[in-house]
Design an enzyme around this catalytic site. Structure first.
Site, PDB file in Angstrom:
ATOM      1  CG  HIS A  50      -1.619   1.335 -10.631  1.00 39.42           C
ATOM      2  ND1 HIS A  50      -1.251   0.947  -9.363  1.00 39.42           N
ATOM      3  CD2 HIS A  50      -2.916   1.758 -10.544  1.00 39.42           C
ATOM      4  CE1 HIS A  50      -2.292   1.118  -8.539  1.00 39.42           C
ATOM      5  NE2 HIS A  50      -3.302   1.617  -9.227  1.00 39.42           N
TER       6      HIS A  50
ATOM      7  CG  ASN B  99      -4.343   0.435  -4.282  1.00 35.12           C
ATOM      8  OD1 ASN B  99      -3.837   0.163  -5.364  1.00 35.12           O
ATOM      9  ND2 ASN B  99      -5.237   1.393  -4.132  1.00 35.12           N
TER      10      ASN B  99
END
Length: 531
Positions: A65, A143
């Site tokens: 990320h 997500n």
């Protein structure tokens, strides 16, 4: 970001440039040198302070990320969960009253690639929301896709290593990825999503979000239910084919960050509705999957989406580094009324996420304004790298940093409801779950796709699998066939077509003609004379 206001002796704003020590800078253009041609002297303190800070401007990049964009906003509760009062399911205060608003900060991200990687790459997208509630922070970390590759946290480092660049060539390699996946059949559901257009969202505003893991809600009576969280964009959903994404990347590799920033700047505030699916807290033997398995979707016809509230993003960051880059999220950051399930991925993430932030940002990362709760904070934790202040209650003695104490202690809070006390009667083991059912939902998803989505899926899988070891190809075709015979047949035919056309170069997953790009750069680049 909370800005520190500088003031001169008259209390008025002062825009004089200073060093970090507060020394006014009278010349920010020139080193101190012996003569105007140099050499420079070692005692250039102003320069040494400036350049040494510059050398340290970057904190360690997130392992996953790393590429992200963010925005501030507000969550407004409906006061209900579906048609029932929120209190039926949870005592969490932020959900109880209709119209109650809670400040939020959201960070969107890609998962595998680096901090300045293109936002058109095939990759899951992170969707992390920090709620600044009256009972402290709640982080809902998830997500854009509702499932994940694996169901046990033991395999997370291996999964990430397989998707990261090859440690020798420093290139993402589909052979490494499918070498891992062909030995991990539970990943077939996620792979079916990832290699379809759902693997490249059109932008962040028109992207779904999911908590992915199974959590629990707990009410005042101490009764718990299993829960899945889902964000549904009120702007609609848009995804890209591989061809679309490559065309966009040629013009702008920051398109999703720009889209989010510009929309908010123009007052076009994106909105998402938070929905939950609820299930009684037991094993549910009537289901053909384990409800704690994060490679599975709970069927909506059996467990409908229940609306909880609406989130609006209405303010851009003032400083990317201070807010987006240093923002830190953790799956263990829950408020009273919300709890963990026994989901094995969630259990592993709960340690890993916050531990990563202590390493990456520092032991006092929660004192940074973007991460600090907007409510009372009083702990007996002290010191550590970059301690900015003491987490003490107003008037608390600085001598007492422990509990219990007779002198001047912090006191435990009263309970907001009955404790939730699940009971366990099982052996301590290292085993896979019983109801794995690795293929059914992947096959159903394959057939649920529209024709253009299914075609893109087959194209992307075929081009990525064509250059890999035949043993891996054969095993993957077997796994796709287990999902659905047509699925396996189309991937096998697609691989053969790529081989016949000579389209067998390795490169970023889904891409075609990667080797041609290398040769093209050689052929079309222009000669230049040395200078």
């Amino acid at each position: 970001m909370i800005e520190q206001e500088n003031s001169n002796q008259n209390g008025q704003g002062n825009k004089t440039l200073t060093t970090r020590q507060g020394h006014p800078v009278t010349d920010n253009q020139n080193l101190r040198t012996i003569g105007n041609r140099g050499p420079a002297t070692l005692e250039n303190y102003q320069f040494l302070e400036k350049i040494s800070h510059f050398d340290r401007e970057r904190i360690p990049e997130r392992v996953v990320h790393a590429r992200g964009a963010g925005a501030h906003g507000v969550f407004e509760a409906y006061g209900t969960i579906g048609d029932e009062p929120a209190s039926k399911y949870t005592r969490a205060k932020l959900f109880q009253e209709k119209g109650m608003q809670t400040p939020v900060f959201v960070r969107f991200s890609s998962v595998i690639h680096g901090g300045h990687s293109p936002e058109t790459l095939r990759d899951p997208r992170g969707f992390a929301v920090k709620f600044y509630t009256e009972d402290g922070n709640w982080d809902l970390v998830g997500n854009n896709l509702k499932v994940f590759f694996i169901r046990d946290a033991m395999k997370f480092p291996d999964l990430v290593h397989a998707f990261k660049p090859d440690p020798i060539t420093n290139r993402q390699d589909g052979e490494r990825i499918f070498d891992f996946i062909n030995n991990t059949p539970e990943a077939m559901h996620m792979i079916t999503f990832l290699f379809s257009p759902w693997g490249i969202p059109g932008n962040y505003r028109q992207m779904q979000g999911s908590g992915v893991n199974t959590y629990k809600m707990v009410n005042k009576e101490g009764v718990a239910v299993l829960v899945k969280y889902h964000w549904e964009p009120l702007q609609g959903i848009k995804n890209l084919t591989q061809e679309d994404a490559q065309a966009i990347q040629a013009k702008n590799f920051n398109h999703a960050t720009q889209d989010l920033y510009d929309a908010i700047e123009q007052g076009n505030y994106p909105e998402w509705e938070l929905c939950v699916q609820v299930m009684s807290d037991d094993e549910h033997p009537e289901l053909d999957f384990d409800p704690l398995d994060d490679t599975k979707i709970w069927p909506e016809d059996q467990f409908p989406f229940l609306k909880v509230g609406k989130m609006t993003l209405n303010r851009n960051p003032q400083n990317y580094f201070a807010e987006v880059e240093q923002s830190a999220f953790g799956t263990g950051v829950l408020v009273d009324g919300l709890d963990f399930s026994d989901d094995k991925m969630l259990q592993g993430r709960t340690f890993s996420y916050s531990d990563t932030q202590r390493y990456r940002v520092g032991s006092n990362y929660l004192q940074l304004p973007i991460n600090s709760p907007k409510t009372h904070v009083a702990t007996n934790q002290r010191d550590g790298q970059m301690a900015y202040h003491v987490d003490a209650a107003q008037g608390q003695s600085g001598h007492v940093n422990y509990e219990p104490s007779t002198l001047d202690p912090l006191k435990e809070a009263p309970k907001a409801g009955a404790d939730y006390e699940p009971q366990y009667t099982a052996k301590l083991v290292r085993k896979k779950i019983d109801r794995q059912n690795n293929f059914k939902q992947a096959g159903e998803r394959f057939h649920a796709f529209e024709e253009w989505e299914r075609q893109d899926l087959i194209n992307n899988l075929s081009s990525t699998l064509a250059p890999v070891d035949k043993r891996i190809q054969d095993k993957m075709i077997e796994l796709f066939t287990n999902c659905d015979p047509e699925y396996g047949r189309l991937v096998a035919e697609g691989i053969q077509k790529c081989l016949a056309e000579g389209n067998v170069s390795k490169g970023p997953i889904g891409n075609k003609h990667s080797d041609e790009a290398v040769q093209q750069a050689q052929e079309v680049s222009h000669d230049a004379k040395p200078y």
